[in-house]
Design a protein around this motif. Structure first.
Motif, PDB file in Angstrom:
ATOM      1  N   VAL A   1      13.795 -17.025 -27.355  1.00 54.21           N
ATOM      2  CA  VAL A   1      12.381 -16.848 -27.056  1.00 54.21           C
ATOM      3  C   VAL A   1      12.146 -15.399 -26.636  1.00 54.21           C
ATOM      4  N   GLN A   2      11.197 -14.756 -27.276  1.00 56.58           N
ATOM      5  CA  GLN A   2      10.821 -13.395 -26.887  1.00 56.58           C
ATOM      6  C   GLN A   2       9.527 -13.443 -26.106  1.00 56.58           C
ATOM      7  N   LEU A   3       9.488 -12.663 -25.033  1.00 54.91           N
ATOM      8  CA  LEU A   3       8.321 -12.646 -24.158  1.00 54.91           C
ATOM      9  C   LEU A   3       7.742 -11.242 -24.117  1.00 54.91           C
ATOM     10  N   GLN A   4       6.431 -11.154 -24.208  1.00 53.36           N
ATOM     11  CA  GLN A   4       5.741  -9.868 -24.182  1.00 53.36           C
ATOM     12  C   GLN A   4       4.757  -9.877 -23.019  1.00 53.36           C
ATOM     13  N   ALA A   5       5.027  -9.043 -22.031  1.00 56.95           N
ATOM     14  CA  ALA A   5       4.143  -8.949 -20.868  1.00 56.95           C
ATOM     15  C   ALA A   5       3.180  -7.788 -21.025  1.00 56.95           C
ATOM     16  N   SER A   6       1.989  -7.950 -20.476  1.00 48.76           N
ATOM     17  CA  SER A   6       0.998  -6.879 -20.526  1.00 48.76           C
ATOM     18  C   SER A   6       0.028  -7.034 -19.372  1.00 48.76           C
ATOM     19  N   GLY A   7      -0.770  -5.991 -19.143  1.00 50.65           N
ATOM     20  CA  GLY A   7      -1.842  -6.082 -18.163  1.00 50.65           C
ATOM     21  C   GLY A   7      -1.637  -5.281 -16.902  1.00 50.65           C
ATOM     22  N   GLY A   8      -0.469  -4.671 -16.732  1.00 45.90           N
ATOM     23  CA  GLY A   8      -0.247  -3.881 -15.536  1.00 45.90           C
ATOM     24  C   GLY A   8      -1.072  -2.611 -15.543  1.00 45.90           C
ATOM     25  N   GLY A   9      -1.071  -1.936 -14.411  1.00 47.44           N
ATOM     26  CA  GLY A   9      -1.814  -0.697 -14.313  1.00 47.44           C
ATOM     27  C   GLY A   9      -1.988  -0.270 -12.884  1.00 47.44           C
ATOM     28  N   LEU A  10      -2.892   0.676 -12.699  1.00 46.64           N
ATOM     29  CA  LEU A  10      -3.193   1.212 -11.373  1.00 46.64           C
ATOM     30  C   LEU A  10      -4.509   0.620 -10.882  1.00 46.64           C
ATOM     31  N   VAL A  11      -4.498   0.123  -9.661  1.00 47.87           N
ATOM     32  CA  VAL A  11      -5.698  -0.481  -9.086  1.00 47.87           C
ATOM     33  C   VAL A  11      -5.747  -0.132  -7.601  1.00 47.87           C
ATOM     34  N   GLN A  12      -6.948  -0.055  -7.072  1.00 49.11           N
ATOM     35  CA  GLN A  12      -7.097   0.205  -5.643  1.00 49.11           C
ATOM     36  C   GLN A  12      -6.847  -1.069  -4.840  1.00 49.11           C
ATOM     37  N   ALA A  90       4.883  -3.113  -7.752  1.00 52.37           N
ATOM     38  CA  ALA A  90       6.192  -3.532  -8.257  1.00 52.37           C
ATOM     39  C   ALA A  90       6.147  -3.580  -9.775  1.00 52.37           C
ATOM     40  N   VAL A  91       7.298  -3.759 -10.358  1.00 57.36           N
ATOM     41  CA  VAL A  91       7.365  -4.114 -11.772  1.00 57.36           C
ATOM     42  C   VAL A  91       7.368  -5.643 -11.846  1.00 57.36           C
ATOM     43  N   TYR A  92       6.448  -6.169 -12.623  1.00 58.63           N
ATOM     44  CA  TYR A  92       6.301  -7.609 -12.767  1.00 58.63           C
ATOM     45  C   TYR A  92       6.929  -8.048 -14.077  1.00 58.63           C
ATOM     46  N   TYR A  93       7.772  -9.063 -13.973  1.00 57.15           N
ATOM     47  CA  TYR A  93       8.480  -9.595 -15.133  1.00 57.15           C
ATOM     48  C   TYR A  93       8.045 -11.039 -15.374  1.00 57.15           C
ATOM     49  N   CYS A  94       7.683 -11.330 -16.592  1.00 55.06           N
ATOM     50  CA  CYS A  94       7.486 -12.740 -16.901  1.00 55.06           C
ATOM     51  C   CYS A  94       8.823 -13.319 -17.349  1.00 55.06           C
ATOM     52  N   TYR A  95       8.966 -14.598 -17.120  1.00 56.34           N
ATOM     53  CA  TYR A  95      10.207 -15.248 -17.493  1.00 56.34           C
ATOM     54  C   TYR A  95       9.922 -16.672 -17.923  1.00 56.34           C
ATOM     55  N   ALA A  96      10.907 -17.230 -18.612  1.00 54.31           N
ATOM     56  CA  ALA A  96      10.791 -18.617 -19.055  1.00 54.31           C
ATOM     57  C   ALA A  96      12.181 -19.226 -19.077  1.00 54.31           C
ATOM     58  N   VAL A  97      12.197 -20.510 -18.884  1.00 56.15           N
ATOM     59  CA  VAL A  97      13.446 -21.261 -18.953  1.00 56.15           C
ATOM     60  C   VAL A  97      13.300 -22.312 -20.034  1.00 56.15           C
ATOM     61  N   ARG A  98      14.259 -22.325 -20.935  1.00 54.76           N
ATOM     62  CA  ARG A  98      14.287 -23.363 -21.971  1.00 54.76           C
ATOM     63  C   ARG A  98      15.700 -23.915 -22.021  1.00 54.76           C
ATOM     64  N   GLY A  99      15.839 -25.153 -21.611  1.00 55.09           N
ATOM     65  CA  GLY A  99      17.184 -25.712 -21.530  1.00 55.09           C
ATOM     66  C   GLY A  99      18.007 -24.937 -20.514  1.00 55.09           C
ATOM     67  N   PRO A 100      19.216 -24.528 -20.905  1.00 57.11           N
ATOM     68  CA  PRO A 100      20.080 -23.795 -19.962  1.00 57.11           C
ATOM     69  C   PRO A 100      19.863 -22.288 -19.950  1.00 57.11           C
ATOM     70  N   TYR A 101      18.870 -21.819 -20.682  1.00 57.72           N
ATOM     71  CA  TYR A 101      18.727 -20.379 -20.867  1.00 57.72           C
ATOM     72  C   TYR A 101      17.476 -19.817 -20.195  1.00 57.72           C
ATOM     73  N   ASP A 102      17.653 -18.618 -19.603  1.00 59.01           N
ATOM     74  CA  ASP A 102      16.536 -17.851 -19.066  1.00 59.01           C
ATOM     75  C   ASP A 102      16.133 -16.796 -20.083  1.00 59.01           C
ATOM     76  N   HIS A 103      14.849 -16.513 -20.145  1.00 60.54           N
ATOM     77  CA  HIS A 103      14.340 -15.463 -21.022  1.00 60.54           C
ATOM     78  C   HIS A 103      13.411 -14.581 -20.203  1.00 60.54           C
ATOM     79  N   TRP A 104      13.484 -13.291 -20.448  1.00 62.70           N
ATOM     80  CA  TRP A 104      12.712 -12.338 -19.643  1.00 62.70           C
ATOM     81  C   TRP A 104      11.902 -11.406 -20.535  1.00 62.70           C
ATOM     82  N   GLY A 105      10.706 -11.096 -20.073  1.00 63.17           N
ATOM     83  CA  GLY A 105       9.906 -10.064 -20.701  1.00 63.17           C
ATOM     84  C   GLY A 105      10.365  -8.688 -20.237  1.00 63.17           C
ATOM     85  N   GLN A 106       9.721  -7.662 -20.754  1.00 59.19           N
ATOM     86  CA  GLN A 106      10.178  -6.290 -20.523  1.00 59.19           C
ATOM     87  C   GLN A 106       9.684  -5.714 -19.202  1.00 59.19           C
TER      88      GLN A 106
END
Length: 114
Positions: A1-12, A90-106
């Motif tokens: 599973v490939q994960l694509q994270a988006s939406g970060g940035g600078l905010v007050q 921080a750097v925010y990472y999305c992740y997912a678990v499918r069965g015994p495996y973890d998957h991480w976004g960038q």
């Protein structure tokens, strides 16, 4: 599973951001979906997760401010972040678990200025 994270940035401080994580396959097949975050020099910290569709957990530091949700049709889950604080930077990472495996976004960087 490939994960694509988006939406970060600078905010007050006090502002809002929404992060998105899109999976390469239907999120029905994923047991857990969520978000972690990491500050350099510190351990990765759970922000929010959805397990088995309805079991939602939040890290203590974000309860009442952040909301995790999902759009099954878009294979995407979101993290709505409100009332942001400088300590949410921080750097925010999305992740997912499918069965015994973890998957991480960038990872996507969230910077909250005070």
């Amino acid at each position: 599973v490939q994960l694509q994270a988006s939406g970060g940035g600078l905010v007050q401080a006090g502002g809002s951001l929404r992060l998105s994580c899109t999976a390469s396959r239907t999120i029905f097949s994923l047991n857990v979906r969520g978000w972690y975050r990491q500050v350099p020099g510190k351990q990765r910290e759970l922000v929010a997760s959805i397990a088995s569709g309805t079991n939602i957990n939040y890290g203590d530091s974000v309860k009442g401010r952040f909301t995790i949700s999902r759009d099954i049709a878009k294979n995407t889950w979101y993290l709505q972040m409100n009332s942001l604080k400088s300590e949410d930077t921080a750097v925010y990472y999305c992740y997912a678990v499918r069965g015994p495996y973890d998957h991480w976004g960038q990872g996507t960087l969230v910077t909250v200025s005070s």
